[in-house]
Design a protein around this motif. Structure first.
Motif: not given
Ligand SMILES: Cc1cc2nc3c(=O)[nH]c(=O)nc-3n(C[C@H](O)[C@H](O)[C@H](O)COP(=O)(O)OP(=O)(O)OC[C@H]3O[C@@H](n4cnc5c(N)ncnc54)[C@H](O)[C@@H]3O)c2cc1C
Ligand SMILES: NC(=O)c1ccc[n+]([C@@H]2O[C@H](COP(=O)([O-])OP(=O)(O)OC[C@H]3O[C@@H](n4cnc5c(N)ncnc54)[C@H](OP(=O)(O)O)[C@@H]3O)[C@@H](O)[C@H]2O)c1
Length: 741
Positions: A486-502, A686-695
């Motif tokens: 129990p007590c493990v996160p149920k909703n996890v959103l990962v946002i990852w910014a990278i310069k290049k796709s490599d 945008e991301i946090f507002t969308s999360v606010s509405e959903r969660w």
């Protein structure tokens, strides 16, 4: 009957217990009492120091020191007891508390039903000289700044009173005032110095009990360092001006008197401090890290000459924190002597290297830990910090790190690993050892608690290699989800910014389905990747998976990481700290009885030197044997384990779970599914507002690991969402993992 745990539970043994009401038995009550006493003592210590500039506090400490001054330790002992005793007592109690709490300390609180703000995770300042500052940190900053102004005000009044009491002739009043102000700034600097070394005591009990990781505490050291050096510079400047006006500048600078304060050692100490200060300023530290680092070793000169300057009893005002640092430094020295087995070394695309180290099963860490790494082929002097990228639940006998090429040292490391793999390929020798890598590892350090597990709703924001700790966190969550904890996160959103796709293959190193099949039934895991410097996806996806080469060590060679670290074993490290402190008291007493008193030694600088000498000697003479016994105990435990087999299992387990072959790095169904965005940075509003509405109305933990600009953007949005929060919206909690020391 005792509950059985699986082999993959080295850290979160009692996580299931969080559902039950906390057991209030004797240990819980004892710990509760210990915690209260610790806080009271700590507050007493801070008040004693901060109230020192007042006449009332001066009288109080005079009475207190007077009451104990008849002892063999004399005035020095009394001042040490009043100014340094409380913080050492807090450490002793902290050791007891951590030992009593044992594994229970790892129990995590059940998430609260009602979301609420917390001072530690509410960002108040997001830009400016301090970086992102939480409400708790802001209060701390205010306390120190208010103290500075109050102390200057209080001391100025005292100086004016003194001048009128002494009936100083009016033509000398200015000079006397300058000298008195210089003296007072010296005292204020000493009060700041009492705190300065505490945050950089890496394996410190103090940091553990308040769960402040070392890399975060380093910020406090930096802030305090600026304040301390600012005040000490004024101290020196006021005296220099006063001496200059009297025309005896050189004579005073070179003076080294026996009775009273010796000037020359003070000048040397201040010069060492100034050099450290200038080279630690952000532009120098960022561009010339080594210059900063090597110059900072002047702290030894700074401390020793400070003791020579002010003598033993004044030095003992700041001695507690410095002594705790010395104790920790010696233990670090002992741990870092050992060379550690590198189980595997892999070059990944995007200029990243993965190293996997052998570790004894009883050395615990968590997904938020980091280690310091030395590779002797690259440099004998440099130690570089790296977050762990493995979860402790993924195997008890290894720990891995992901290292991105950033500068000279990391580039040389990648070169070495790639040379080794080519050599292995040419000779066609399977299992050639990682012979070009003689590694030593110090740590683990970092958060005492895997706090990411306290949030049911998590947003992980990574920039570039900042994804590394999140791979460990995700692995942790997946393992626990699989085990139905129990007590493990149920909703996890990962946002990852990278310069290049490599850099994308780093994400594919986490084989989600192999850790937790059908995870999507229990865990809502969303991943959004922003490739900021490419506007379209690469034509051939396979092209950035080129250049993967790996070399594995045979599993029977060498030794695993050493457990000789403050965080390694609380009983042994506690005995080590206590014996060093008690040893110091014994040495000081012996010195007083057999040397200082019979020979009537009165020279201030010499007694200061003896005091510092005793500090160092007690750690070696009394702490050293404890470390030796601890080392023997460690060897015995390791011999009892079938280490070779365990390591072999771990290598296999590791290879299976991280999926590092070229073929496997191409994203498939079992890898984390992700949304890709090209040519744009993430828009956090945008991301946090969308999360606010959903969660909705819940606590949302944000953990960030990335460049400073990313930290500010996320903290700003987090603050703005919290300030505009409606009753059905989440409370965002900002937590940062900094890669900048
Ligand atoms: C707590 C922590 C965790 C980190 N985790 C990771 C990780 O998981 N993966 C990763 O790739 N990088 C990580 N880093 C960053 C990593 O330590 C640096 O990238 C590395 O030390 C750069 O060394 P260099 O000589 O190649 O680069 P340089 O060009 O010499 O340095 C680049 C920058 O790295 C920093 N740096 C350099 N040497 C050190 C040092 N000895 N100690 C601290 N900072 C230094 C300085 O800010 C410097 O400006 C972490 C840093 C910290 C503080
Ligand atoms: N001390 C140093 O001098 C130094 C230097 C480099 C890295 N590091 C440390 O190493 C870590 C990772 O470095 P890295 O080289 O792997 O990272 P990186 O390649 O620089 O990647 C960072 C990513 O984050 C994006 N980003 C930066 N600021 C942003 C913002 N405000 N909003 C949205 N996206 C933003 C960048 O976008 P853009 O492409 O648009 O910029 C980039 O895609 C960092 O945490 C940093 O602390 C330290």
């Amino acid at each position: 009957m005792a509950k059985k745990h699986s082999a993959h539970e080295p850290l979160l043994l009692n996580l299931t217990d969080v559902e039950k009401p906390p057991r209030v038995g004797p240990p819980a009550i004892v710990n509760w009492v210990l915690n209260i006493v610790m806080w009271l003592l700590f507050i007493f210590w801070v008040v004693i120091i901060f109230a020192s500039p007042s006449e009332f506090a001066e009288k109080f400490t005079r009475n207190l020191t007077g009451a104990t001054s008849g002892s063999i330790f004399g005035l020095t002992g009394s001042i040490f007891l009043v100014y340094s005793g409380p913080i050492l007592a807090v450490v002793f109690l902290g050791i007891a508390s951590l030992i009593i709490a044992g594994e229970k300390k790892l129990q995590l609180k059940k998430p609260s039903k009602y979301p609420r703000f917390r001072l530690r995770t509410f960002p108040i300042l997001v830009d400016g000289p301090f970086g992102v500052v939480s409400a708790a940190e802001f209060i701390g900053i205010c306390v120190f700044v208010v103290f500075l102004f109050w102390a200057v005000y209080g001391y100025t009044l005292q100086n004016l009173n003194l001048i009128s009491e002494l009936q100083v002739p009016s033509e000398s009043k200015g000079i006397v005032m300058l000298e008195l102000s210089g003296l007072r700034f010296g005292s204020i600097g000493l009060y700041f110095l009492a705190f300065l070394f505490l945050p950089i005591t890496r394996g410190s009990v103090l940091l553990s009990i308040i769960d402040i990781p070392f890399e975060q505490a380093t910020r406090y050291h930096v802030w305090l360092g600026h304040l301390t050096m600012f005040v000490f510079t004024l101290h020196g400047l006021f005296y220099l001006i006063a001496w200059g006006l009297q025309g005896r500048l050189l004579q005073e600078i070179l003076e080294w008197k026996d009775f009273g304060v010796a000037n020359l050692p003070g000048v040397i100490s201040l010069l060492a401090g100034l050099l450290m200060w200038v080279t630690s300023l952000s532009p120098v530290r960022k561009k010339q890290f080594e210059l900063f680092f090597y110059t900072h070793q002047l702290y030894i000169v700074f401390v020793i000459f400070l003791a020579l300057h002010v003598g033993d009893f004044v030095f003992s005002i700041a001695a507690g924190g410095i002594f705790l640092f010395v104790i920790d430094r010696f233990l670090r020295f002992c741990q870092s002597r050992r060379t550690v087995d590198v189980i595997s070394a892999t070059c990944l695309p995007g200029g990243t290297v993965e190293l996997v180290f052998s570790k004894p099963s009883n050395l615990q860490y968590n997904a938020l830990s980091f280690v310091f790494l030395q590779i002797r082929e690259l440099s004998w002097l440099q130690w570089h910090p790296f977050s762990v990228s493995s979860s402790p639940l993924a195997g008890k006998n290894h720990v891995s790190v992901l290292i991105k090429v950033l500068g000279e040292w990391t580039a040389k490391l990648r070169g070495n690993v790639s040379d080794m793999s080519s050599a292995e390929g040419e000779k066609e020798l399977p299992n050639q050892s990682c012979s070009n890598i003689t590694a030593s590892v110090e740590g683990p350090y970092g958060h005492e608690l895997p706090y990411h597990l306290t949030y049911e709703n998590l947003i992980l924001v990574a920039g570039g290699i900042g994804i590394s700790p999140f791979l460990a966190i995700l692995s942790d969550i997946l393992h626990l989800t699989k085990e139905g904890k129990p007590c493990v996160p149920k909703n996890v959103l990962v946002i990852w910014a990278i310069k290049k796709s490599d850099e994308l293959p780093l994400l594919s190193t986490l084989n989600v389905e192999s850790i937790c099949p059908n995870f999507s039934e229990k865990l809502n895991l969303e991943v959004s990747v922003y490739v900021t410097r490419e506007s379209v996806p690469p034509l051939e996806e396979g092209k950035f998976y080129e250049g993967i080469s790996s070399v594995m060590s045979p599993p029977s060679k060498g030794s695993p990481m050493s457990v000789l670290v403050g965080t390694g074993n609380r009983v042994w490290s506690g005995v080590y700290v206590i014996s060093s402190v008690v040893g110091f008291a014994i040495l000081m007493a012996l010195l007083d009885i057999f040397y200082i008193n019979p020979l009537n030694i009165v020279s201030w600088w010499y007694k200061g030197l003896l005091f510092v000498g005793c500090m160092f000697a007690s750690v070696i003479i009394f702490g050293g044997p404890v470390i030796y016994l601890w080392h023997l105990w460690e060897k015995r435990i390791q011999n009892m384990e079938e280490s070779a087999d365990a390591r072999k299992d771990d290598v296999l387990q590791h290879s299976a779970s991280v999926n590092l072959t070229q073929d496997n790095l191409v994203p498939k169904d079992h890898a984390i599914s992700r949304r890709m965005y090209y040519g744009a940075r993430p828009n956090f509003k945008e991301i946090f507002t969308s999360v606010s509405e959903r969660w909705g109305n819940v606590d949302v933990g944000i953990i960030l690991c990335g460049p400073e600009t990313l930290q500010s953007s996320v903290a700003r949005e987090c603050r703005s969402q919290n300030l505009r929060r409606g009753s059905l919206r989440p409370v965002f909690h900002f937590n940062s993992h900094s890669f900048d020391l």
